[in-house]
Write a protein that holds these residues in place. Structure first.
Motif, mmCIF file in Angstrom:
data_model
loop_
_atom_site.group_PDB
_atom_site.id
_atom_site.type_symbol
_atom_site.label_atom_id
_atom_site.label_comp_id
_atom_site.label_asym_id
_atom_site.label_seq_id
_atom_site.Cartn_x
_atom_site.Cartn_y
_atom_site.Cartn_z
ATOM 1 N N VAL A 25 -30.639 -14.124 -1.882
ATOM 2 C CA VAL A 25 -29.647 -13.913 -0.811
ATOM 3 C C VAL A 25 -28.832 -15.199 -0.639
ATOM 4 O O VAL A 25 -29.383 -16.302 -0.745
ATOM 5 C CB VAL A 25 -30.355 -13.587 0.533
ATOM 6 C CG1 VAL A 25 -29.339 -13.391 1.662
ATOM 7 C CG2 VAL A 25 -31.250 -12.359 0.400
ATOM 8 N N THR A 26 -27.545 -15.028 -0.384
ATOM 9 C CA THR A 26 -26.732 -16.178 0.032
ATOM 10 C C THR A 26 -26.137 -15.863 1.399
ATOM 11 O O THR A 26 -25.782 -14.717 1.685
ATOM 12 C CB THR A 26 -25.586 -16.470 -0.973
ATOM 13 O OG1 THR A 26 -24.858 -15.271 -1.224
ATOM 14 C CG2 THR A 26 -26.118 -17.036 -2.272
ATOM 15 N N THR A 27 -26.058 -16.892 2.216
ATOM 16 C CA THR A 27 -25.419 -16.749 3.526
ATOM 17 C C THR A 27 -24.440 -17.917 3.670
ATOM 18 O O THR A 27 -24.448 -18.837 2.853
ATOM 19 C CB THR A 27 -26.445 -16.836 4.673
ATOM 20 O OG1 THR A 27 -27.034 -18.139 4.661
ATOM 21 C CG2 THR A 27 -27.548 -15.792 4.529
ATOM 22 N N MET A 32 -23.165 -15.545 9.027
ATOM 23 C CA MET A 32 -24.105 -15.586 10.158
ATOM 24 C C MET A 32 -23.361 -15.197 11.446
ATOM 25 O O MET A 32 -23.869 -14.416 12.250
ATOM 26 C CB MET A 32 -24.715 -16.988 10.311
ATOM 27 C CG MET A 32 -25.604 -17.420 9.164
ATOM 28 S SD MET A 32 -27.149 -16.484 9.025
ATOM 29 C CE MET A 32 -28.217 -17.421 10.091
ATOM 30 N N ALA A 33 -22.159 -15.732 11.615
ATOM 31 C CA ALA A 33 -21.374 -15.419 12.820
ATOM 32 C C ALA A 33 -21.044 -13.930 12.876
ATOM 33 O O ALA A 33 -21.060 -13.317 13.946
ATOM 34 C CB ALA A 33 -20.093 -16.251 12.825
ATOM 35 N N LYS A 34 -20.776 -13.336 11.714
ATOM 36 C CA LYS A 34 -20.443 -11.898 11.647
ATOM 37 C C LYS A 34 -21.590 -11.057 12.205
ATOM 38 O O LYS A 34 -21.376 -9.988 12.771
ATOM 39 C CB LYS A 34 -20.181 -11.539 10.177
ATOM 40 C CG LYS A 34 -19.500 -10.230 9.962
ATOM 41 C CD LYS A 34 -19.138 -10.075 8.486
ATOM 42 C CE LYS A 34 -18.802 -8.625 8.181
ATOM 43 N NZ LYS A 34 -18.733 -8.380 6.745
ATOM 44 N N GLY A 39 -26.887 -20.250 17.962
ATOM 45 C CA GLY A 39 -27.945 -21.087 18.544
ATOM 46 C C GLY A 39 -28.888 -21.529 17.432
ATOM 47 O O GLY A 39 -29.308 -20.707 16.596
ATOM 48 N N ALA A 40 -29.217 -22.821 17.447
ATOM 49 C CA ALA A 40 -29.998 -23.414 16.348
ATOM 50 C C ALA A 40 -31.282 -22.647 16.067
ATOM 51 O O ALA A 40 -31.575 -22.301 14.910
ATOM 52 C CB ALA A 40 -30.299 -24.870 16.658
#
Ligand code: G3P
Length: 218
Positions: A25-27, A32-34, A39-40
């Motif tokens: 998987v790549t992010t 991530m925002a999508k 938040g950490a």
């Protein structure tokens, strides 16, 4: 060629994993925002959740842009799970960070690669993967697949271990052309992966087989 899925969507990752052909998987921060992950702690937990679904490399990108920040963040990410690959942008500090991680045995993915020279210097620094963004090059009338071909030649000339991870893949032809050229990995959306399965002659052929069977057995 290895198949990575380029998303932070857990349902899509599960669907690709269920097919039995998913290698990783790549992010990136946009993906991530999508998914609304912020938040950490939530971000870190999301990477762990992805690692629970897929038994393969999972790229997690640093947000820091300075060397010290990248090292601190990357060290934390690497501790989350053995399959985490620290994704580092192609910058001067990024190259230094890749060298640091490579010396420590931490896997890296050098992202935002748009030229052969960038791929070469990332490989020299010891990147595990380089990610040329082929779709974004196509967007500005430069051949993304042509860049993969150039990097393949360079890496083969010097037997670099660094893997070419074709990124910003948008459609099935990107995947096929990357496979023809010899990209080690492609990362793309679930839609592009699933599109490889489809062919109208398969559909009509199957319909005919079933119709003929049903004439006698239906
Ligand atoms: O793998 C990189 C990718 O997430 C960028 O894709 O479609 O935004 O150019 P795209």
């Amino acid at each position: 060629m290895k198949f990575f899925i380029d998303t932070a969507n857990l349902d899509q990752i599960k669907e690709a994993e269920d097919l039995g052909i998913l290698d990783g998987v790549t992010t990136n921060p946009s993906l991530m925002a999508k998914e609304g992950i912020s938040g950490a702690n939530n971000i870190l937990q999301h990477y762990v959740n992805i690692c629970k679904i897929v038994d393969g490399p999972v790229s997690a990108e640093v947000i820091a842009t300075d060397f010290d920040g990248m090292v601190k963040e990357g060290d934390n990410l690497a501790e989350l799970h053995p399959n985490i690959v620290v994704k580092v942008p192609m910058t001067k500090d990024g190259i230094k960070a890749i060298k640091y991680f490579s010396t420590k045995g931490i896997k890296t993915n050098c992202t935002l690669i748009f030229s052969a020279g960038q791929a070469l210097i990332a490989a020299k620094a010891g990147a595990t993967y380089v990610s040329p963004f082929i779709g974004r090059l196509d967007d500005i009338s430069v051949s993304g697949v042509g860049l993969i071909e150039q990097i393949r030649l360079i890496f083969d000339n010097y037997m670099f271990d660094t893997e070419i991870l074709a990124a910003s893949v948008r459609h099935p032809m990107h995947i096929i052309e990357c496979a023809e050229i010899g990209a080690d990995v492609m990362t793309g959306p679930l839609s592009a992966i699933l599109a490889l399965i489809n062919h109208p002659l398969t559909d009509s052929g199957l319909a005919k087989f079933l119709a003929d069977y049903n004439k006698l057995n239906g």
